[in-house]
Write a protein that holds these residues in place. Structure first.
Motif, PDB file in Angstrom:
ATOM      1  N   ILE A 190       0.939  -0.929   0.092  1.00  0.00           N
ATOM      2  CA  ILE A 190      -0.029   0.051  -0.031  1.00  0.00           C
ATOM      3  C   ILE A 190       1.190   1.189   0.045  1.00  0.00           C
ATOM      4  O   ILE A 190       0.541   2.523  -0.668  1.00  0.00           O
ATOM      5  CB  ILE A 190      -0.828  -0.148   0.596  1.00  0.00           C
ATOM      6  CG1 ILE A 190      -2.014  -0.713   1.186  1.00  0.00           C
ATOM      7  CG2 ILE A 190      -1.492   0.971   1.520  1.00  0.00           C
ATOM      8  CD1 ILE A 190      -2.630  -1.332   2.186  1.00  0.00           C
ATOM      9  N   VAL A 207       0.444   4.187  -3.011  1.00  0.00           N
ATOM     10  CA  VAL A 207       0.384   6.061  -2.916  1.00  0.00           C
ATOM     11  C   VAL A 207       1.731   7.067  -2.755  1.00  0.00           C
ATOM     12  O   VAL A 207       1.642   7.727  -3.350  1.00  0.00           O
ATOM     13  CB  VAL A 207      -0.051   5.220  -0.567  1.00  0.00           C
ATOM     14  CG1 VAL A 207      -0.108   7.283   0.223  1.00  0.00           C
ATOM     15  CG2 VAL A 207      -0.964   5.056  -0.822  1.00  0.00           C
ATOM     16  N   PRO A 215      -6.110   7.011  -2.739  1.00  0.00           N
ATOM     17  CA  PRO A 215      -7.066   6.271  -2.131  1.00  0.00           C
ATOM     18  C   PRO A 215      -8.211   7.840  -1.599  1.00  0.00           C
ATOM     19  O   PRO A 215      -9.162   6.780  -1.455  1.00  0.00           O
ATOM     20  CB  PRO A 215      -5.852   7.024  -1.109  1.00  0.00           C
ATOM     21  CG  PRO A 215      -4.467   6.671  -1.119  1.00  0.00           C
ATOM     22  CD  PRO A 215      -5.030   6.897  -2.669  1.00  0.00           C
ATOM     23  N   LEU A 219      -6.748   0.053   4.235  1.00  0.00           N
ATOM     24  CA  LEU A 219      -6.340   1.253   3.100  1.00  0.00           C
ATOM     25  C   LEU A 219      -6.176   2.400   3.976  1.00  0.00           C
ATOM     26  O   LEU A 219      -5.211   3.140   3.953  1.00  0.00           O
ATOM     27  CB  LEU A 219      -6.576   1.227   1.749  1.00  0.00           C
ATOM     28  CG  LEU A 219      -6.616   2.473   1.169  1.00  0.00           C
ATOM     29  CD1 LEU A 219      -4.874   2.570   0.244  1.00  0.00           C
ATOM     30  CD2 LEU A 219      -7.355   2.747  -0.059  1.00  0.00           C
ATOM     31  N   TRP A 277      -2.380   4.348   5.039  1.00  0.00           N
ATOM     32  CA  TRP A 277      -2.035   5.082   3.449  1.00  0.00           C
ATOM     33  C   TRP A 277      -1.746   5.957   4.062  1.00  0.00           C
ATOM     34  O   TRP A 277      -0.494   6.274   3.453  1.00  0.00           O
ATOM     35  CB  TRP A 277      -3.147   5.405   2.820  1.00  0.00           C
ATOM     36  CG  TRP A 277      -4.240   6.573   3.155  1.00  0.00           C
ATOM     37  CD1 TRP A 277      -5.335   6.281   3.530  1.00  0.00           C
ATOM     38  CD2 TRP A 277      -4.384   7.431   2.541  1.00  0.00           C
ATOM     39  NE1 TRP A 277      -5.791   7.453   4.228  1.00  0.00           N
ATOM     40  CE2 TRP A 277      -5.231   8.246   2.927  1.00  0.00           C
ATOM     41  CE3 TRP A 277      -3.184   8.433   1.533  1.00  0.00           C
ATOM     42  CZ2 TRP A 277      -5.566  10.160   2.783  1.00  0.00           C
ATOM     43  CZ3 TRP A 277      -3.245   9.823   1.326  1.00  0.00           C
ATOM     44  CH2 TRP A 277      -4.576  10.263   1.558  1.00  0.00           C
TER      45      TRP A 277
END
Length: 504
Positions: A333, A337, A344, A389, A393
């Protein structure tokens, strides 16, 4: 103030301390040592490294600032031209989807810049120098350059009256058809004509440069038709048929990776929840030598999150620590990102989605919209994936070195991305910008205190008498309220009591 100005200002400040001071303090010695070692003062270092990114400034030495005197429009165009814009692999149909949105909302979903890029793509892929030899292709060559949609459609009909022209059917399927069913019918008609032209040009491709260019054009036309037919099948619910068509297309034309057909295949496989095949496609295209995309990075993160998201709990993870599988998911993740930090907010529905543009900018807001528009349902289908997430994130930006222009896993984030996205996305959409790291209060306080102290020291050395007068005036003004209160207290209290209080 420029970097050179900062440097010389503090250089002369410290130089005055050294020449005219008999007793140097430790702080002055540290300032002098810092300048001699690093070539810049501490205040300048703080200003350039921390304050300038916060205030939105850029380095004067960067090439994007070299032509600012030509006006904002010229600099914006220069920044946009420096960013490579890609054709959206999952772009919608103008007639069946974009126009329907405009009929309902009254808003233009596509910008002039985006449509101009599409016109350039059409001229590159669907035309060649030998079009004047065939009357139908000659008409279509002019049609792709036409800005008026109705004029393009009329020219396509005129071309079809002469012969069965593949590119004319493509234009009508894209812009005149009001439903996906009508578009699919026209693409099937284009496929018959396109296959015939492809076979004929394939036999003559080695007879000269002219025939080779014609074969290249016919190949682009055939690949485009087959891909759009697969997308029609996907939109009409025939997902397995779409997967087969995409696989066959990739096997037939393995060298045409520029079209990013594998991203269409990944989305269709996710719809079928065929995660094993998704992993196989990722293993082939998520290579260090190939350009990345939000689809590649976030799909890899989704597969890693799928293994642990159903049982993931932030409270439990904070108590016992992350397991190996959870750590892999969090790292995936973070990787996604860092590549595109705008995704996100759309996946977590913190920001509203719009129709994706026909062109996207890698790592930009336009790519984030295009990815989330088609893949949000796949994240919702995996239990707990969005929760994982949401919990992890934002930690990405604590891992990236500061300032944010530096990178961790990828090359530095392009500074021209925001300008290009504003050209690609409609005016009613608020463009997402790169998240900024908050500057600690200690850095701001230290920078201000050091700057103020250095300025006072320089002024006191140059104008000691005048600064003495200012200091006395400042102190008298500062203590004036206290003196006023003391006078009032003396007038109210008896003199004997006040005498006893002062003795205490």
């Amino acid at each position: 103030m420029s970097t050179i100005a900062w440097s010389w200002t503090y250089f002369w400040t410290v130089w005055f301390f050294v020449i005219y001071s008999d007793n140097l303090t430790k702080g002055e010695i540290i300032i002098w040592w810092y300048f001699r070692k690093y070539g810049t003062s501490f205040i300048e270092q703080v200003s350039v490294s921390h304050l300038r990114p916060l205030l939105g400034g850029v380095d004067n030495s960067s090439p994007t600032n070299s032509n600012t005197s030509n006006g904002d429009a010229d600099s914006n165009r220069q920044s946009v031209s420096e960013c490579k814009v890609w054709r959206n692999p999952l772009n919608l149909f103008r007639g069946a989807e974009y126009n329907r949105y405009m009929w309902v909302t009254g808003r233009e979903p596509l910008t002039y810049y985006d449509m101009n890029l599409s016109a350039q793509d059409h001229q590159t892929f669907f035309t060649c120098d030998s079009d004047h030899l065939r009357p139908a292709d000659a008409i279509m060559q002019k049609a792709w350059r036409e800005r008026n949609p109705q004029a393009r459609i009329s020219a396509a009909h005129q071309s079809l009256e002469l012969e069965d022209c593949a590119t004319a059917s493509i234009l009508l399927a894209e812009e005149e058809a009001t439903t996906i069913v009508e578009a699919e019918k026209l693409f099937k008609q284009a496929l018959k004509a396109g296959e015939g032209c492809y076979r004929r040009s394939q036999q003559l491709q080695h007879h000269g440069a002219q025939y080779e260019a014609q074969h290249r054009r016919d190949t682009n036309v055939l690949v485009y038709i087959k891909r759009r037919l697969a997308m029609c099948s996907r939109k009409l619910g025939r997902t397995r048929e779409a997967v087969k068509m995409l696989r066959d297309l990739m096997k037939e034309f393995p060298l045409l990776s520029m079209f990013n057909i594998h991203e269409n295949l990944l989305e269709s496989l996710l719809e079928l929840q065929n995660y094993a095949d998704v992993q196989a496609v990722l293993a082939k295209y998520d290579d260090i030598s190939l350009p990345k995309s939000a689809t590649i990075c976030y799909t890899a993160a989704l597969l890693k999150a799928r293994a642990v998201s159903d049982k993931f709990s932030p409270e439990a993870a904070s108590r016992r620590g992350l397991s190996t599988a959870e750590m892999n998911a969090v790292e995936a993740i973070h990787r996604a990102v860092e590549f595109n930090p705008h995704v996100p907010k759309y996946l977590l529905e913190m920001k509203s989605l719009i129709l994706p543009p026909e062109h996207i900018l890698k790592r930009g807001d336009s790519e984030a919209i295009a990815y989330a528009f088609f893949h949000l349902q796949h994240w919702k289908r995996v239990e707990g994936a969005l929760n994982l997430l949401h919990c992890t994130w934002e930690g990405t930006f604590r891992m990236i070195p500061y300032p944010l222009e530096k990178g961790h896993l990828f090359y530095p984030y392009p500074i021209c991305t925001e300008t290009a996205d504003r050209e690609l996305l409609p005016m009613f959409h608020e463009v997402s910008v790169y998240p900024k790291k908050e500057l600690p209060f200690f850095i701001l306080f230290t920078a201000g205190l050091c700057s103020f102290t250095a300025m006072l020291a320089l002024l006191t050395h140059q104008f000691p008498e005048l600064m003495g007068v200012f200091a006395k005036a400042f102190l008298s003004t500062l203590f004036a309220p206290l003196n006023f209160i003391m006078e009032k207290v003396e007038s109210i209290l008896p003199s004997s009591l006040w005498h006893q209080l002062t003795r205490i």
